[in-house]
Write an enzyme that holds these catalytic residues in place. Structure first.
Site, PDB file in Angstrom:
ATOM      1  N   HIS A 125       1.011  58.641  27.946  1.00 34.33           N
ATOM      2  CA  HIS A 125       1.899  57.647  28.161  1.00 34.33           C
ATOM      3  C   HIS A 125       3.118  57.772  27.150  1.00 34.33           C
ATOM      4  O   HIS A 125       2.861  57.979  25.947  1.00 34.33           O
ATOM      5  CB  HIS A 125       1.553  56.252  28.162  1.00 34.33           C
ATOM      6  CG  HIS A 125       2.321  55.106  28.853  1.00 34.33           C
ATOM      7  ND1 HIS A 125       3.458  54.716  28.065  1.00 34.33           N
ATOM      8  CD2 HIS A 125       2.294  54.566  30.032  1.00 34.33           C
ATOM      9  CE1 HIS A 125       3.991  53.668  28.717  1.00 34.33           C
ATOM     10  NE2 HIS A 125       3.383  53.878  30.047  1.00 34.33           N
ATOM     11  N   GLN A 205      -5.178  51.022  29.027  1.00 36.87           N
ATOM     12  CA  GLN A 205      -5.743  51.020  30.376  1.00 36.87           C
ATOM     13  C   GLN A 205      -7.465  50.761  30.210  1.00 36.87           C
ATOM     14  O   GLN A 205      -7.946  50.562  30.958  1.00 36.87           O
ATOM     15  CB  GLN A 205      -5.663  52.415  30.963  1.00 36.87           C
ATOM     16  CG  GLN A 205      -4.347  52.696  31.408  1.00 36.87           C
ATOM     17  CD  GLN A 205      -3.726  51.680  32.330  1.00 36.87           C
ATOM     18  OE1 GLN A 205      -4.301  51.022  33.232  1.00 36.87           O
ATOM     19  NE2 GLN A 205      -2.451  51.516  32.609  1.00 36.87           N
ATOM     20  N   LYS A 228      -2.434  43.399  31.148  1.00 34.71           N
ATOM     21  CA  LYS A 228      -2.977  44.303  32.071  1.00 34.71           C
ATOM     22  C   LYS A 228      -4.627  43.808  32.158  1.00 34.71           C
ATOM     23  O   LYS A 228      -5.299  44.606  32.681  1.00 34.71           O
ATOM     24  CB  LYS A 228      -3.135  45.868  31.710  1.00 34.71           C
ATOM     25  CG  LYS A 228      -1.552  46.402  31.442  1.00 34.71           C
ATOM     26  CD  LYS A 228      -1.865  47.983  31.039  1.00 34.71           C
ATOM     27  CE  LYS A 228      -0.440  48.590  30.668  1.00 34.71           C
ATOM     28  NZ  LYS A 228       0.362  48.996  31.801  1.00 34.71           N
ATOM     29  N   CYS A 366       5.621  56.896  33.515  1.00 31.83           N
ATOM     30  CA  CYS A 366       5.935  56.792  31.996  1.00 31.83           C
ATOM     31  C   CYS A 366       5.049  57.899  31.395  1.00 31.83           C
ATOM     32  O   CYS A 366       4.730  57.771  30.155  1.00 31.83           O
ATOM     33  CB  CYS A 366       5.593  55.718  31.331  1.00 31.83           C
ATOM     34  SG  CYS A 366       6.629  54.132  31.815  1.00 31.83           S
TER      35      CYS A 366
HETATM   36  N1  PMP Z   1      -0.358  53.108  27.228  1.00 32.90           N
HETATM   37  C1  PMP Z   1      -1.002  53.514  28.605  1.00 32.90           C
HETATM   38  C2  PMP Z   1      -1.877  54.322  29.073  1.00 32.90           C
HETATM   39  C3  PMP Z   1      -0.354  52.611  29.586  1.00 32.90           C
HETATM   40  O1  PMP Z   1      -0.705  52.802  30.715  1.00 32.90           O
HETATM   41  C4  PMP Z   1       0.640  51.791  29.204  1.00 32.90           C
HETATM   42  C5  PMP Z   1       1.406  50.785  30.293  1.00 32.90           C
HETATM   43  N2  PMP Z   1       1.665  51.313  31.567  1.00 32.90           N
HETATM   44  C6  PMP Z   1       1.134  51.768  27.870  1.00 32.90           C
HETATM   45  C7  PMP Z   1       0.458  52.600  26.843  1.00 32.90           C
HETATM   46  C8  PMP Z   1       2.176  50.569  27.255  1.00 32.90           C
HETATM   47  O2  PMP Z   1       1.922  49.363  27.588  1.00 32.90           O
HETATM   48  P1  PMP Z   1       2.608  48.241  27.359  1.00 32.90           P
HETATM   49  O3  PMP Z   1       3.978  48.541  28.333  1.00 32.90           O
HETATM   50  O4  PMP Z   1       2.132  46.972  27.717  1.00 32.90           O
HETATM   51  O5  PMP Z   1       3.396  47.945  26.195  1.00 32.90           O
END
Ligand code: PMP
Length: 412
Positions: A125, A205, A228, A366
């Site tokens: 991500h 996740q 999440k 992302c």
């Molecule tokens: N890492 C992973 C694997 C994610 O799925 C996400 C959220 N989609 C994030 C990091 C970032 O999380 P946050 O937006 O809650 O900071």
């Protein structure tokens, strides 16, 4: 229903899931982006504001003490949830992104120099990619990527060659938000330690879906987000081993994080408060504590078994559909299925599904480098949680079938 959890009983505890969307009962399949919140989490936040709200760590008055107890009590819950040795190893952050940025800006910039290596992976991500790009640029360290197999799983033999005595940090996702595969975290942490490097796990996740034990994983850092895992937005945590956190400099400065201040200099509080400058997200922490109580009562082992079963069912149903490509390995999956339908743009697929009350995400999730590796610009993604069951996946498949017919006619 999986037979392990009564998803319909659990669903009834989520007020938002009781509605119709576009004339159909809502099927929420976007929990990887953010999960829904059970009534008791919403009520815990409301109760906090109605009864206890005050700033923490400062006031001697009763509300100040109650707010501090609630905030620090939530920290204890987070520590127990991931089996940290002590609550002092838990830093409250805005979420995974802020947690990873803290390590990349503080630890990485302090230890890395030209010739050193930061090892990440091509399936990350952006939150576990860009902070390391920036740290590498700032320090002159080299950014390297772990090799992956054709299905996107990590190539552990290749990893042993990529991680070298020059490696200072290895950072990787525990559970991919695109491929839905659980990565061999313990093995990768051991490989990092074998060359004297530190390991950071992106648990955004995994914390919602797997029983996480940071002592068992032996990771140096673990980052995750409350929103999440049934908690509020704006709150998450960075776990770090005490001996490492104690040597790290803060990256934000101001109130709440200081010990002694004069006009020209200041000293810092002990960990974890040193890393929590300013008024923290107190109500968010209280809500996260309530979410942890909720998940713990259901049992993370039950949730893990339920989510793995749903992911396997979704993989089987979707990959059996003509014209549907499901990405990622066929086994070792949990919590989500990322897919495309023929040549139809995933935004169009998601729009048709939404018209039938089925909420899925479409886009690059992302993870633009991973999209390029998969040779797509975007995908659709259905993601599941404890309030979903097989009937929700059946609704997805039925709607997708209608989307296929619709676009088949529209294109043809
Ligand atoms: N890492 C992973 C694997 C994610 O799925 C996400 C959220 N989609 C994030 C990091 C970032 O999380 P946050 O937006 O809650 O900071």
């Amino acid at each position: 229903m999986s037979g392990l959890l009564s998803a319909s009983e659990l669903k009834s505890q989520f007020p938002i899931l009781q509605q119709e969307v576009n004339g159909h009962p809502l099927v929420y399949l976007d929990s990887a982006a953010t999960s829904q919140k059970p009534r008791r989490v919403i009520e815990a936040v409301q109760r906090y504001y109605e009864r206890d709200n005050a700033n923490v760590h400062r006031g001697v008055h009763t509300l100040g003490t109650r707010a501090t107890d609630a905030y620090e009590g939530a920290r204890e819950k987070v520590a127990r949830f991931i089996n940290a040795r002590s609550a002092s190893e838990i830093i409250f952050t805005r979420g995974t992104t802020t947690a990873i940025n803290t390590v990349a800006s503080s630890y990485a910039r302090a230890v890395c120099k030209p010739g050193d290596e930061i090892v990440i992976s091509p399936i990350e991500h952006h939150a576990n990619l860009i902070p390391w790009q920036q740290a590498a640029k700032a320090t002159g360290a080299t950014l390297k990527h772990l090799p992956v197999n054709d299905d996107g799983s990590f190539d552990l033999e290749g990893a042993a060659k990529t991680i070298t005595p020059n490696t200072k940090i290895v950072a990787f996702t525990h559970l991919s938000n695109v491929l839905g595969v659980v990565n061999p975290a313990k093995e990768l942490v051991a490989m990092a330690h074998a060359v004297g490097a530190k390991a950071l796990i992106d648990g955004a996740q995994s914390a919602p879906h797997l029983k996480v034990d940071v002592q068992e994983l032996d990771c140096d850092f673990f980052a995750f987000s409350g929103h999440k895992m049934c908690g509020p937005t704006g709150i998450g945590a960075l776990y770090g081993k005490r001996e490492i956190l104690e040597k790290m400099e803060p990256i934000e400065f101001g109130g709440e994080m200081i010990d002694f201040v004069d006009l020209f200099d200041a000293t810092w509080k002990e960990i974890p408060w040193r890393f929590e400058a300013g008024t923290p997200i107190i109500a968010g922490a209280v809500g996260l504590g309530a979410a942890i109580d909720f998940l713990t009562e259901i049992g993370m082992a039950n949730i893990e078994a339920h989510d793995r079963k749903l992911a396997a069912y979704a993989y089987d149903r979707l990959s059996a559909m003509d014209g549907v490509t499901v990405y990622g390995p066929s086994s070792g999956r949990t919590s989500l299925a990322t897919f495309n339908l023929d040549d139809v743009h995933p935004h169009d697929v998601a729009t048709v599904l939404d018209a039938e009350g089925v909420a899925v995400r479409a886009g690059h999730h992302c993870a633009q480098p991973l999209m390029r590796w998969l040779q797509v610009t975007a995908t659709a993604r259905a993601s599941f949680y404890l309030y979903n069951d097989e009937a929700d996946i059946d609704r997805l498949v039925a709607s997708l079938q209608r989307a296929k017919e619709y676009f088949g006619h529209a294109i043809g």
